[in-house]
Scaffold this active site. Structure first.
Site, PDB file in Angstrom:
ATOM      1  N   GLY A   1       0.789  -1.235   0.000  1.00 51.12           N
ATOM      2  CA  GLY A   1       0.000   0.000   0.000  1.00 51.12           C
ATOM      3  C   GLY A   1       0.814   1.273   0.000  1.00 51.12           C
ATOM      4  O   GLY A   1       0.246   2.369  -0.067  1.00 51.12           O
TER       5      GLY A   1
ATOM      6  N   GLN B   1      -9.425  22.891   8.401  1.00 50.58           N
ATOM      7  CA  GLN B   1      -9.012  22.753   9.811  1.00 50.58           C
ATOM      8  C   GLN B   1      -7.827  23.706  10.016  1.00 50.58           C
ATOM      9  O   GLN B   1      -6.674  23.303  10.105  1.00 50.58           O
ATOM     10  CB  GLN B   1      -8.636  21.291  10.100  1.00 50.58           C
ATOM     11  CG  GLN B   1      -8.237  21.001  11.541  1.00 50.58           C
ATOM     12  CD  GLN B   1      -9.377  21.099  12.552  1.00 50.58           C
ATOM     13  OE1 GLN B   1     -10.540  20.979  12.205  1.00 50.58           O
ATOM     14  NE2 GLN B   1      -9.046  21.336  13.798  1.00 50.58           N
TER      15      GLN B   1
ATOM     16  N   HIS C   1     -10.177  27.503   0.895  1.00 51.07           N
ATOM     17  CA  HIS C   1     -11.285  27.845   1.786  1.00 51.07           C
ATOM     18  C   HIS C   1     -11.070  29.227   2.423  1.00 51.07           C
ATOM     19  O   HIS C   1     -11.981  30.043   2.500  1.00 51.07           O
ATOM     20  CB  HIS C   1     -11.423  26.755   2.838  1.00 51.07           C
ATOM     21  CG  HIS C   1     -12.575  26.961   3.735  1.00 51.07           C
ATOM     22  ND1 HIS C   1     -13.869  27.071   3.260  1.00 51.07           N
ATOM     23  CD2 HIS C   1     -12.660  27.099   5.072  1.00 51.07           C
ATOM     24  CE1 HIS C   1     -14.678  27.272   4.278  1.00 51.07           C
ATOM     25  NE2 HIS C   1     -13.974  27.298   5.376  1.00 51.07           N
TER      26      HIS C   1
ATOM     27  N   LYS D   1     -25.073  30.761   8.450  1.00 50.98           N
ATOM     28  CA  LYS D   1     -25.071  29.321   8.757  1.00 50.98           C
ATOM     29  C   LYS D   1     -24.143  29.054   9.942  1.00 50.98           C
ATOM     30  O   LYS D   1     -23.098  29.680  10.064  1.00 50.98           O
ATOM     31  CB  LYS D   1     -24.555  28.608   7.504  1.00 50.98           C
ATOM     32  CG  LYS D   1     -24.162  27.168   7.661  1.00 50.98           C
ATOM     33  CD  LYS D   1     -23.459  26.631   6.393  1.00 50.98           C
ATOM     34  CE  LYS D   1     -21.983  26.394   6.621  1.00 50.98           C
ATOM     35  NZ  LYS D   1     -21.281  25.753   5.484  1.00 50.98           N
TER      36      LYS D   1
ATOM     37  N   ARG E   1     -22.214  25.681  11.994  1.00 50.79           N
ATOM     38  CA  ARG E   1     -21.985  24.239  11.956  1.00 50.79           C
ATOM     39  C   ARG E   1     -21.584  23.784  13.355  1.00 50.79           C
ATOM     40  O   ARG E   1     -20.677  24.369  13.965  1.00 50.79           O
ATOM     41  CB  ARG E   1     -20.875  23.915  10.944  1.00 50.79           C
ATOM     42  CG  ARG E   1     -20.790  22.421  10.630  1.00 50.79           C
ATOM     43  CD  ARG E   1     -19.628  22.137   9.703  1.00 50.79           C
ATOM     44  NE  ARG E   1     -19.824  22.571   8.335  1.00 50.79           N
ATOM     45  CZ  ARG E   1     -20.383  21.830   7.380  1.00 50.79           C
ATOM     46  NH1 ARG E   1     -20.823  20.622   7.661  1.00 50.79           N
ATOM     47  NH2 ARG E   1     -20.493  22.295   6.156  1.00 50.79           N
TER      48      ARG E   1
ATOM     49  N   GLY F   1     -23.053  18.077   0.498  1.00 51.37           N
ATOM     50  CA  GLY F   1     -24.151  18.743  -0.221  1.00 51.37           C
ATOM     51  C   GLY F   1     -25.172  19.354   0.737  1.00 51.37           C
ATOM     52  O   GLY F   1     -26.130  19.997   0.299  1.00 51.37           O
ATOM     53  N   GLY F   2     -24.947  19.175   2.045  1.00 55.46           N
ATOM     54  CA  GLY F   2     -25.913  19.651   3.044  1.00 55.46           C
ATOM     55  C   GLY F   2     -26.066  21.168   3.036  1.00 55.46           C
ATOM     56  O   GLY F   2     -27.190  21.686   3.163  1.00 55.46           O
ATOM     57  N   THR F   3     -24.968  21.878   2.890  1.00 57.49           N
ATOM     58  CA  THR F   3     -25.014  23.349   2.917  1.00 57.49           C
ATOM     59  C   THR F   3     -25.841  23.870   1.751  1.00 57.49           C
ATOM     60  O   THR F   3     -26.736  24.705   1.911  1.00 57.49           O
ATOM     61  CB  THR F   3     -23.573  23.905   2.847  1.00 57.49           C
ATOM     62  OG1 THR F   3     -22.847  23.418   3.970  1.00 57.49           O
ATOM     63  CG2 THR F   3     -23.555  25.422   2.838  1.00 57.49           C
TER      64      THR F   3
HETATM   65  C1  R5P Z   1     -17.522  25.494   4.572  1.00 58.86           C
HETATM   66  O1  R5P Z   1     -17.547  26.538   5.205  1.00 58.86           O
HETATM   67  C2  R5P Z   1     -17.396  25.422   3.096  1.00 58.86           C
HETATM   68  O2  R5P Z   1     -17.315  26.700   2.510  1.00 58.86           O
HETATM   69  C3  R5P Z   1     -18.542  24.658   2.467  1.00 58.86           C
HETATM   70  O3  R5P Z   1     -19.740  25.379   2.684  1.00 58.86           O
HETATM   71  C4  R5P Z   1     -18.657  23.300   3.061  1.00 58.86           C
HETATM   72  O4  R5P Z   1     -17.441  22.632   3.020  1.00 58.86           O
HETATM   73  C5  R5P Z   1     -19.711  22.486   2.327  1.00 58.86           C
HETATM   74  O5  R5P Z   1     -19.834  21.267   2.972  1.00 58.86           O
HETATM   75  P1  R5P Z   1     -21.124  20.367   2.802  1.00 58.86           P
HETATM   76  O6  R5P Z   1     -21.322  20.157   1.326  1.00 58.86           O
HETATM   77  O7  R5P Z   1     -20.745  19.095   3.512  1.00 58.86           O
HETATM   78  O8  R5P Z   1     -22.255  21.054   3.459  1.00 58.86           O
END
Ligand code: R5P
Length: 291
Positions: free
Chosen positions: A35, A94, A127, A188, A190, A222-224
């Site tokens: 691996g 992170q 990011h 938002k 998290r 895709g949750g955001t």
């Molecule tokens: C986080 O602040 C990033 O800008 C994205 O909004 C985030 O990584 C999207 O993650 P997910 O698709 O899991 O909601």
């Protein structure tokens, strides 16, 4: 100049090499039976300005290791300079200790890349730009928004741009300015333990009858985007288009967004994915490197 694609270049060395009028080649890579990663660099590195192209999508740790092996070898083989083009750079989210004792992963990865002789680094829409303080060298941030704007402008009617969190407001503003429309954002939050996303404050702006473009840097679960889509559709939006740079796409992400009413998804080729409209970002990377 020699442009070398690593195992996770997703073919970007060709469009970058073409735009830079430089030779592009692919490094040989394989896995040892246990691996471990194996990389063999092409000939002709000595005295060259070498551009290594290696994204760090999943499996992230393997792709980072391959980048380290390529850069260290290029240094050993006498490259004049080493630029790493990391179209999608993993671990940047992170970027601080959210909970006591956590690793600051972005800092550790950037220090590793530095330590193997990489003096310049190009990353497509990271990011945040703050983690790059840990990189001792030149950093080139590639902006994909002009490419994204050009592609989506053809399919929009009466648009408004939405950032799905506060951190994305500058990106939404830039896109809205190119499209000549308004923009808004969602507040938002998290949860740092469960990573669940919640909307904190009422959404500002008029969405009735609009084509809403939700722009984000990364789509992972895709949750955001799904949550933002449901929100604007409940406020009368006509159509929702999702635009992101890095389609990391965890399992179920596309269905989650489609189930929340997203009609089209646009991404770029920083990460391989074939379930969306993919825009080639190689020319933009080359333009940024030249600048
Ligand atoms: C986080 O602040 C990033 O800008 C994205 O909004 C985030 O990584 C999207 O993650 P997910 O698709 O899991 O909601």
């Amino acid at each position: 100049m020699l442009v070398i694609g690593g195992p996770a270049s997703n073919g970007l060395e060709d469009s970058i090499g073409k735009s830079l009028h430089a030779r592009s080649v692919k490094a040989v890579s394989k896995l040892f039976p246990d691996g471990e990663s194996y990389v063999k660099m092409p000939e002709g590195i000595e005295g060259e300005d070498v551009v290594l192209v290696q994204s760090t999508y999943s499996p992230q740790d393997k792709h980072i290791m391959e980048l380290l092996l390529m850069a260290d070898t290029a240094r050993e083989l006498g490259a004049k300079s080493i630029t790493a083009v990391v179209p999608y750079m993993a671990y940047l989210r992170q970027d601080r200790r959210f909970l006591d004792g956590e690793a600051i992963s972005s800092q550790a990865v950037l220090r590793l890349i530095n330590s193997v002789g990489v003096s310049s680094l190009a990353v497509v829409q990271p990011h945040k730009s703050t983690p790059f303080d840990a990189f001792n060298g030149r950093v080139c941030i590639v902006d994909p928004v002009p490419v994204q704007a050009k592609a989506i402008s053809k399919i929009l009617n009466d648009p408004i741009v939405l950032a799905p969190d506060k951190g994305g407001v500058a990106r939404a503003k830039e896109l809205a300015e190119i499209l000549g429309c308004k923009y808004s954002h969602i507040d938002k939050v998290r949860d740092s333990i469960t990573w669940e996303v919640k909307i904190e404050a009422p959404l500002v702006g008029s969405f009735k009858g609009k084509d809403v473009v939700i722009i984000d840097d990364i789509i992972s679960t895709g949750g955001t985007i799904a949550q933002a889509s449901r929100e604007v559709l409940s406020k009368g939006a006509e159509k929702v288009v999702a635009v992101a740079t890095h389609l990391v796409m965890a399992s179920g992400a596309k269905d989650r967004m489609k189930g929340a009413g997203v009609s089209e998804i646009f991404g770029t080729n920083t990460v391989p994915y074939d379930g969306a409209k993919i825009l080639d970002i190689g020319g933009q990377i080359a333009t940024s490197l030249k600048a």
